[in-house]
Design a protein around this motif. Structure first.
Motif, PDB file in Angstrom:
ATOM      1  N   ARG A  92       0.828  -1.211   0.000  1.00 20.04           N
ATOM      2  CA  ARG A  92       0.000   0.000   0.000  1.00 20.04           C
ATOM      3  C   ARG A  92       0.858   1.254   0.000  1.00 20.04           C
ATOM      4  O   ARG A  92       2.031   1.238   0.397  1.00 20.04           O
ATOM      5  CB  ARG A  92      -0.929   0.027   1.209  1.00 20.04           C
ATOM      6  N   ALA A  93       0.246   2.337  -0.444  1.00 23.53           N
ATOM      7  CA  ALA A  93       0.851   3.666  -0.396  1.00 23.53           C
ATOM      8  C   ALA A  93      -0.054   4.575   0.417  1.00 23.53           C
ATOM      9  O   ALA A  93      -1.283   4.512   0.297  1.00 23.53           O
ATOM     10  CB  ALA A  93       1.020   4.226  -1.796  1.00 23.53           C
ATOM     11  N   ASP A  94       0.544   5.413   1.242  1.00 18.40           N
ATOM     12  CA  ASP A  94      -0.198   6.392   2.028  1.00 18.40           C
ATOM     13  C   ASP A  94       0.442   7.754   1.791  1.00 18.40           C
ATOM     14  O   ASP A  94       1.544   8.026   2.267  1.00 18.40           O
ATOM     15  CB  ASP A  94      -0.151   6.035   3.521  1.00 18.40           C
ATOM     16  N   VAL A  95      -0.244   8.594   1.019  1.00 24.14           N
ATOM     17  CA  VAL A  95       0.247   9.939   0.729  1.00 24.14           C
ATOM     18  C   VAL A  95      -0.487  10.906   1.643  1.00 24.14           C
ATOM     19  O   VAL A  95      -1.693  11.133   1.484  1.00 24.14           O
ATOM     20  CB  VAL A  95       0.012  10.320  -0.749  1.00 24.14           C
ATOM     21  N   ASN A  96       0.227  11.464   2.602  1.00 25.01           N
ATOM     22  CA  ASN A  96      -0.385  12.370   3.566  1.00 25.01           C
ATOM     23  C   ASN A  96      -0.040  13.808   3.179  1.00 25.01           C
ATOM     24  O   ASN A  96       1.082  14.270   3.374  1.00 25.01           O
ATOM     25  CB  ASN A  96       0.109  12.066   4.984  1.00 25.01           C
ATOM     26  N   PHE A  97      -1.029  14.509   2.618  1.00 26.53           N
ATOM     27  CA  PHE A  97      -0.773  15.850   2.109  1.00 26.53           C
ATOM     28  C   PHE A  97      -0.601  16.865   3.240  1.00 26.53           C
ATOM     29  O   PHE A  97       0.112  17.853   3.070  1.00 26.53           O
ATOM     30  CB  PHE A  97      -1.896  16.275   1.174  1.00 26.53           C
ATOM     31  N   ASP A  98      -1.249  16.648   4.359  1.00 31.00           N
ATOM     32  CA  ASP A  98      -1.089  17.562   5.490  1.00 31.00           C
ATOM     33  C   ASP A  98       0.324  17.495   6.052  1.00 31.00           C
ATOM     34  O   ASP A  98       0.930  18.506   6.400  1.00 31.00           O
ATOM     35  CB  ASP A  98      -2.104  17.233   6.591  1.00 31.00           C
ATOM     36  N   VAL A 110       1.521  21.887  -1.939  1.00 28.83           N
ATOM     37  CA  VAL A 110       0.135  22.370  -2.029  1.00 28.83           C
ATOM     38  C   VAL A 110      -0.003  23.359  -3.184  1.00 28.83           C
ATOM     39  O   VAL A 110      -0.954  23.283  -3.972  1.00 28.83           O
ATOM     40  CB  VAL A 110      -0.311  23.028  -0.711  1.00 28.83           C
ATOM     41  N   GLU A 111       0.962  24.273  -3.304  1.00 32.55           N
ATOM     42  CA  GLU A 111       0.908  25.253  -4.384  1.00 32.55           C
ATOM     43  C   GLU A 111       0.985  24.566  -5.750  1.00 32.55           C
ATOM     44  O   GLU A 111       0.277  24.953  -6.686  1.00 32.55           O
ATOM     45  CB  GLU A 111       2.062  26.258  -4.247  1.00 32.55           C
ATOM     46  N   SER A 123      -9.852  19.468   0.909  1.00 34.06           N
ATOM     47  CA  SER A 123      -9.086  18.342   0.362  1.00 34.06           C
ATOM     48  C   SER A 123      -7.596  18.587   0.240  1.00 34.06           C
ATOM     49  O   SER A 123      -6.864  17.685  -0.164  1.00 34.06           O
ATOM     50  CB  SER A 123      -9.629  17.995  -1.026  1.00 34.06           C
ATOM     51  N   SER A 124      -7.145  19.783   0.559  1.00 34.50           N
ATOM     52  CA  SER A 124      -5.740  20.136   0.335  1.00 34.50           C
ATOM     53  C   SER A 124      -5.361  19.874  -1.125  1.00 34.50           C
ATOM     54  O   SER A 124      -4.278  19.405  -1.428  1.00 34.50           O
ATOM     55  CB  SER A 124      -4.815  19.365   1.286  1.00 34.50           C
ATOM     56  N   LEU A 167     -12.255  17.449  -5.012  1.00 34.15           N
ATOM     57  CA  LEU A 167     -11.572  18.646  -4.520  1.00 34.15           C
ATOM     58  C   LEU A 167     -12.409  19.469  -3.548  1.00 34.15           C
ATOM     59  O   LEU A 167     -11.926  19.910  -2.510  1.00 34.15           O
ATOM     60  CB  LEU A 167     -11.169  19.523  -5.710  1.00 34.15           C
ATOM     61  N   MET A 168     -13.680  19.711  -3.883  1.00 35.05           N
ATOM     62  CA  MET A 168     -14.539  20.525  -3.020  1.00 35.05           C
ATOM     63  C   MET A 168     -15.443  19.669  -2.152  1.00 35.05           C
ATOM     64  O   MET A 168     -16.372  20.174  -1.516  1.00 35.05           O
ATOM     65  CB  MET A 168     -15.357  21.514  -3.858  1.00 35.05           C
TER      66      MET A 168
END
Length: 381
Positions: A95-101, A204-205, A237-238, A252-253
């Motif tokens: 598995r992959a876990d991408v944590n954007f925060d 994020v940008e 959703s970052s 996204l929203m």
């Protein structure tokens, strides 16, 4: 009656003076803003974007987590959410876990046979996962169809500080990670082989830039400010197009099909039914639908609010807790609630919605969105 007249007079004098404190508002403006049931029968329900609708999603996740638990154990289940992308492959063994925060990617495997080979496959798959969510089923271990520009392009750099777009570079980086950054831990009586990859600082940008033209288009079409749309997407959703939440909200929203989605289809698109998850996972559809719902809040459900800033605060709060939640902060009688709101300065309304809204999450929500709006306008988002 005499006391009420005196209170209204004092309030009017204070408002004219322009220095009304939150304590004054709280004490003078009709019993501390606490909701009253006095006119409950007069308040027709007003739609809310996040009215919980989880029956189908709950059934799907229950089946999905059962399969995950067999491999990883009940304490190590990870599921995709609003600001993290989680994808299982190899019959749930990797598995992959991408944590954007957190700005971190963790890729791991508990495969008992050739674990490093399985780990490399998971790394390459994650790095090359496409930008279009319709190609990825987050609630299964189905293989990811690799095509098009990667979802994480420029958000992760390889050992040479280069973005990863092609298979050869992804494979080379995977070999490097396994050779130099491999870690091992115990997971449910098995060995987990994993790597951690930091995301670039401005991840994020980078994601937000991808949607700039779609946001501009929706802003112009529905008359909703761009900074508000950006702030909502960042909050919800970052800028993760794969986002899914407890409220059965998508994209996204974070649009809920059965509530906001259905409302937009009916009142704006003149279509029957409601948008499907696949429809809402398309970024253009999602931004269009979420912004159209703000149009409904502005022009239909909250159009009695006169001050533009107060109206926007109310719209933001309503996107999370419903227009009824905004009005219930002041009274169970709709007309009386609107009258109260229109008698407040924007800063007073903001204080009330962030301190006295019946829903604690909605209080925090308005604060977050406002902060992100301020960051956007300061060039920091």
């Amino acid at each position: 009656m005499q006391h009420k007249t005196k209170s209204v007079f004092l309030l009017a004098v204070t408002l004219i003076a322009g220095g009304c404190s939150r304590e004054t508002v709280q004490k003078m403006y009709d019993v501390d803003f606490k909701p009253t049931n006095r006119f409950a029968k007069n308040l027709a329900s007003l739609p809310g974007q996040f009215q919980k609708d989880t029956k189908a999603l709950d059934a799907l996740i229950q089946s999905f987590t059962g399969k995950v638990e067999k491999r990883w154990g009940s304490k190590n289940v990870k599921i995709a959410g609003k600001t993290n992308y989680v994808k299982y492959i190899d019959d749930y063994s990797s598995r992959a876990d991408v944590n954007f925060d957190q700005g971190k990617v963790v890729i791991e495997t508990v495969s008992s046979t050739e674990p490093l080979s399985h780990l490399k496959k998971a790394i390459v798959t994650t790095l090359l996962t496409p930008d279009d969510p319709k190609h990825v089923d987050l609630f299964s271990a189905k293989k990811v169809a690799i095509n098009g520009k990667p979802f994480l392009y420029r958000q992760i750099l390889d050992q040479d500080n280069k973005p990863i777009e092609w298979s050869w570079r992804a494979n080379r980086f995977a070999d490097y990670l396994i050779q130099h950054q491999l870690k091992v831990k115990q997971v449910n009586f098995r060995k987990s082989y994993y790597v951690e990859i930091p995301m670039v600082e401005n991840q994020v940008e980078i994601r937000s830039y991808k949607y700039a033209s779609l946001i501009r288009k929706a802003s112009r079409q529905y008359g909703i400010p761009e900074d508000l749309i950006y702030a909502i997407i960042k909050t919800e959703s970052s800028f993760n197009p794969y986002a899914v939440s407890w409220a059965n909200a998508y994209g996204l929203m974070q649009v809920v099909p059965k509530t906001a989605g259905k409302d937009v289809f009916s009142k704006i698109k003149k279509r029957s039914g409601q948008p499907s998850p696949a429809y809402l996972y398309n970024p253009e559809n999602n931004i269009d639908t979420g912004t159209a719902y703000f149009y409904l809040l502005k022009n239909n459900y909250l159009n009695t609010i006169k001050n533009p800033t107060s109206l926007q605060y109310s719209m933001i709060s309503a996107y999370n807790g419903g227009a009824g939640g905004v009005l219930n902060t002041f009274s169970k009688d709709r007309q009386y609630a609107f009258k109260k709101i229109n008698n407040l300065q924007p800063n007073q309304l903001y204080w009330a919605l962030t301190n006295k809204h019946p829903n604690k999450e909605s209080r925090r929500y308005l604060q977050k969105v406002k902060n992100y709006k301020d960051q956007f306008n300061a060039g920091k988002l």
